[in-house]
Scaffold this motif. Structure first.
Motif, PDB file in Angstrom:
ATOM      1  N   GLY A  47       0.649  -1.261   0.033  1.00 14.58           N
ATOM      2  CA  GLY A  47      -0.013  -0.119   0.058  1.00 14.58           C
ATOM      3  C   GLY A  47       0.727   1.128   0.041  1.00 14.58           C
ATOM      4  N   PRO A  48       0.230   2.092   0.002  1.00 16.99           N
ATOM      5  CA  PRO A  48       0.980   3.532  -0.253  1.00 16.99           C
ATOM      6  C   PRO A  48       1.456   3.934   1.347  1.00 16.99           C
ATOM      7  CG  PRO A  48      -1.311   4.173  -0.504  1.00 16.99           C
ATOM      8  CD  PRO A  48      -1.056   2.544  -0.606  1.00 16.99           C
TER       9      PRO A  48
ATOM     10  N   LEU B 168       6.284   8.541  -6.869  1.00 16.51           N
ATOM     11  CA  LEU B 168       6.243   9.504  -5.829  1.00 16.51           C
ATOM     12  C   LEU B 168       5.441  10.803  -5.961  1.00 16.51           C
ATOM     13  CD1 LEU B 168      10.202   9.288  -6.020  1.00 16.51           C
ATOM     14  CD2 LEU B 168       8.659   8.063  -4.468  1.00 16.51           C
ATOM     15  N   VAL B 169       4.646  11.301  -4.781  1.00 15.23           N
ATOM     16  CA  VAL B 169       3.794  12.321  -4.990  1.00 15.23           C
ATOM     17  C   VAL B 169       4.277  13.218  -3.744  1.00 15.23           C
ATOM     18  CG1 VAL B 169       1.519  13.043  -5.223  1.00 15.23           C
ATOM     19  CG2 VAL B 169       1.955  11.094  -6.270  1.00 15.23           C
TER      20      VAL B 169
ATOM     21  N   VAL C  81       4.404   7.703  -1.243  1.00 16.12           N
ATOM     22  CA  VAL C  81       4.892   6.796  -1.918  1.00 16.12           C
ATOM     23  C   VAL C  81       4.406   5.435  -2.161  1.00 16.12           C
ATOM     24  CG1 VAL C  81       6.640   5.902  -0.196  1.00 16.12           C
ATOM     25  CG2 VAL C  81       7.306   5.555  -2.573  1.00 16.12           C
ATOM     26  N   GLN C  82       4.428   4.918  -3.174  1.00 16.25           N
ATOM     27  CA  GLN C  82       3.904   3.505  -3.255  1.00 16.25           C
ATOM     28  C   GLN C  82       4.745   2.775  -4.348  1.00 16.25           C
ATOM     29  OE1 GLN C  82      -0.199   2.855  -4.488  1.00 16.25           O
ATOM     30  NE2 GLN C  82      -0.290   0.969  -3.833  1.00 16.25           N
TER      31      GLN C  82
ATOM     32  N   GLU D 202      -1.318   5.158  -9.500  1.00 18.40           N
ATOM     33  CA  GLU D 202      -0.883   6.548  -9.475  1.00 18.40           C
ATOM     34  C   GLU D 202      -2.314   7.429  -9.192  1.00 18.40           C
ATOM     35  OE1 GLU D 202       0.848   9.839 -12.656  1.00 18.40           O
ATOM     36  OE2 GLU D 202       1.046   7.681 -12.779  1.00 18.40           O
ATOM     37  N   ARG D 203      -3.330   6.978  -9.778  1.00 16.78           N
ATOM     38  CA  ARG D 203      -4.361   8.010  -9.485  1.00 16.78           C
ATOM     39  C   ARG D 203      -4.880   8.125  -8.326  1.00 16.78           C
ATOM     40  NH1 ARG D 203      -8.192   6.712 -14.717  1.00 16.78           N
ATOM     41  NH2 ARG D 203      -6.983   7.867 -16.262  1.00 16.78           N
ATOM     42  N   ARG D 204      -5.003   6.906  -7.742  1.00 16.04           N
ATOM     43  CA  ARG D 204      -5.292   6.681  -6.286  1.00 16.04           C
ATOM     44  C   ARG D 204      -4.430   7.485  -5.241  1.00 16.04           C
ATOM     45  NH1 ARG D 204      -9.751   2.994  -4.304  1.00 16.04           N
ATOM     46  NH2 ARG D 204     -10.173   4.426  -2.197  1.00 16.04           N
ATOM     47  N   VAL D 205      -3.098   7.394  -5.305  1.00 17.08           N
ATOM     48  CA  VAL D 205      -2.141   8.055  -4.590  1.00 17.08           C
ATOM     49  C   VAL D 205      -2.408   9.568  -4.762  1.00 17.08           C
ATOM     50  CG1 VAL D 205       0.293   8.387  -4.006  1.00 17.08           C
ATOM     51  CG2 VAL D 205      -0.558   6.133  -4.613  1.00 17.08           C
TER      52      VAL D 205
END
Length: 182
Positions: A85-86, A136-137, A153-154, A160-163
């Motif tokens: 998970g993130p 990385l966001v 980070v995940q 990507e959309r979910r993070v």
């Protein structure tokens, strides 16, 4: 890639290390950077005050645990209960110059940079750097002299959309729960 991405990491590190109760935009108050932990403990507020693991779990699509650290070493992080998970780390800094001024000093940024409209915020930015091993966001949001950041980070396989969505929701929640402006 290695040269540009650290600019975001440096600003995020400054936010993490520079927690200050002096409101003057310094890096840790009168005692300098070494006093950041004690200054942060004196604030009486944490970004985690307006967040909880249930809420972040819903946004992340995974069960999360909240880590708040200790009185001497406060922390605000959300980590996944299950592998894969993130993870989210939240920091802040009272900075008189604001996010726009800090942003100008960062130089080139690796990843997609977006200006965000966050209700109640004076400024907000989101940086998304998705590569094969991980996404990385990093999000920044300013309310008055308070600049808060979310580092997410995940590892692969990542969503990507979910993070990105969870990070945006965290930024909005941080603004809603921010302490009153002086």
């Amino acid at each position: 890639m290695r040269r540009a991405l650290p600019a975001v990491a440096l600003l995020a590190a400054a936010l993490a290390a520079g927690c200050s109760s002096d409101g003057a935009g310094g890096s840790g108050g009168p005692g300098g950077p070494g006093s950041a932990a004690s200054d942060a403990a004196d604030v009486g507020w944490s970004p985690c005050d307006g967040l909880d693991a249930v809420q972040v779990s819903r946004w992340a699509g995974q069960r999360m645990t909240e880590q708040t650290g200790t009185a001497d070493q406060p922390r605000c992080a959300f980590t996944p209960v299950a592998d894969g998970g993130p993870a989210f780390d939240v920091n802040y800094l009272f900075f008189g110059g604001g996010l726009d001024e800090a942003w100008r000093t960062m130089g080139s940024i690796q990843g997609r940079v977006t200006r965000l409209a966050v209700p109640g915020a004076d400024a907000a930015r989101l940086v998304v750097h998705a590569r094969r091993p991980a996404v990385l966001v990093t999000g920044f949001v300013q309310s008055g002299g308070l600049v808060q950041s979310v580092n997410a980070v995940q590892l692969r396989p990542y969503d990507e959309r979910r993070v990105v969505s969870a990070t945006r929701r965290l930024l909005a929640a941080l603004v809603r729960a921010a302490p009153e402006r002086p």
